[in-house]
Enzyme design. Sequence first.
Site, PDB file in Angstrom:
ATOM      1  N   ASP A 139       9.921   3.129 -10.802  1.00 33.49           N
ATOM      2  CA  ASP A 139       9.025   3.453  -9.695  1.00 33.49           C
ATOM      3  C   ASP A 139       7.602   3.670 -10.211  1.00 33.49           C
ATOM      4  OD1 ASP A 139       8.518   3.831  -6.989  1.00 33.49           O
ATOM      5  OD2 ASP A 139       8.945   5.982  -7.034  1.00 33.49           O
ATOM      6  N   GLU A 140       6.637   3.459  -9.336  1.00 32.84           N
ATOM      7  CA  GLU A 140       5.219   3.700  -9.628  1.00 32.84           C
ATOM      8  C   GLU A 140       4.759   2.959 -10.883  1.00 32.84           C
ATOM      9  OE1 GLU A 140       3.542   4.940  -7.320  1.00 32.84           O
ATOM     10  OE2 GLU A 140       4.845   6.293  -6.208  1.00 32.84           O
TER      11      GLU A 140
ATOM     12  N   CYS B 120      -5.727   2.464  13.334  1.00 34.13           N
ATOM     13  CA  CYS B 120      -5.498   1.737  14.591  1.00 34.13           C
ATOM     14  C   CYS B 120      -4.046   1.791  15.064  1.00 34.13           C
ATOM     15  CB  CYS B 120      -5.971   0.291  14.484  1.00 34.13           C
ATOM     16  SG  CYS B 120      -4.960  -0.761  13.403  1.00 34.13           S
TER      17      CYS B 120
ATOM     18  N   ILE C 107      -7.323   5.725 -11.016  1.00 34.96           N
ATOM     19  CA  ILE C 107      -6.021   6.315 -11.335  1.00 34.96           C
ATOM     20  C   ILE C 107      -6.123   7.795 -11.020  1.00 34.96           C
ATOM     21  CG2 ILE C 107      -4.282   6.763 -13.103  1.00 34.96           C
ATOM     22  CD1 ILE C 107      -4.580   3.810 -12.575  1.00 34.96           C
TER      23      ILE C 107
ATOM     24  N   CYS D 234      -1.073   1.242  10.054  1.00 40.61           N
ATOM     25  CA  CYS D 234      -2.467   1.601   9.793  1.00 40.61           C
ATOM     26  C   CYS D 234      -2.743   3.003  10.329  1.00 40.61           C
ATOM     27  CB  CYS D 234      -3.414   0.591  10.437  1.00 40.61           C
ATOM     28  SG  CYS D 234      -5.163   0.990  10.173  1.00 40.61           S
TER      29      CYS D 234
ATOM     30  N   PRO E 145       0.822  -1.210   0.000  1.00 43.44           N
ATOM     31  CA  PRO E 145       0.000   0.000   0.000  1.00 43.44           C
ATOM     32  C   PRO E 145       0.858   1.264   0.000  1.00 43.44           C
ATOM     33  CG  PRO E 145       0.194  -0.806   2.227  1.00 43.44           C
ATOM     34  CD  PRO E 145       0.901  -1.808   1.344  1.00 43.44           C
ATOM     35  N   MET E 146       0.192   2.395  -0.094  1.00 36.45           N
ATOM     36  CA  MET E 146       0.912   3.660   0.021  1.00 36.45           C
ATOM     37  C   MET E 146       1.534   3.752   1.417  1.00 36.45           C
ATOM     38  SD  MET E 146      -1.436   6.369  -2.097  1.00 36.45           S
ATOM     39  CE  MET E 146      -0.195   7.664  -1.981  1.00 36.45           C
TER      40      MET E 146
ATOM     41  N   GLY F 221      -1.922  11.189  -6.054  1.00 36.13           N
ATOM     42  CA  GLY F 221      -2.067  12.017  -4.869  1.00 36.13           C
ATOM     43  C   GLY F 221      -1.238  11.476  -3.728  1.00 36.13           C
TER      44      GLY F 221
END
Length: 184
Positions: free
Chosen positions: A83-84, A143, A161, A140, A11-12, A164
């Site tokens: 990357d990306e 939490c 897409i 997270c 994830p980001m 951000g």
Amino acid sequence: MSGKLTVITGPMYSGKTTELLSFVEIYKLGKKKVAVFKPKIDSRYHSTMIVSHSGNGVEAHVIERPEEMRKYIEEDTRGVFIDEVQFFNPSLFEVVKDLLDRGIDVFCAGLDLTHKQNPFETTALLLSLADTVIKKKAVCHRCGEYNATLTLKVAGGEEEIDVGGQEKYIAVCRDCYNTLKKRV
């Protein structure tokens, strides 16, 4: 000898770009010629550098289409770093296969899932070809546990897409994703 493909995903805010940059540094320390790429669509932190959320960075070739990489890769290039990858079209798969067949190691970093938990096609294709997969987690946002494997979009519409940063996306675990998704 064939090259090896390493895919760094998650994830980001999980440190994918930081990990990619550490491999770039290892190759440079070993005096190996590298070529670094990023998609033109991603200019969040710098227009011509791959930059992690922590601020570390390296100069990169900015391209729109994967086929453009070929003009920057020289005969003595030993490592290619991208990357990306989720922002590139699926033709990246064929370009990477060609590089591997030429004996060039390839390192890719990118999101595996959209904020709707759909696979990014290009990342999924690369994962199927990978010799090594590094699956990252993040803390997270809700939490505070180090178990976030998903990205939740908290602002800016439903487009899958949509480039951000923290203004649009947070990393969350599955339980918190399901709880927060009901509210968003």
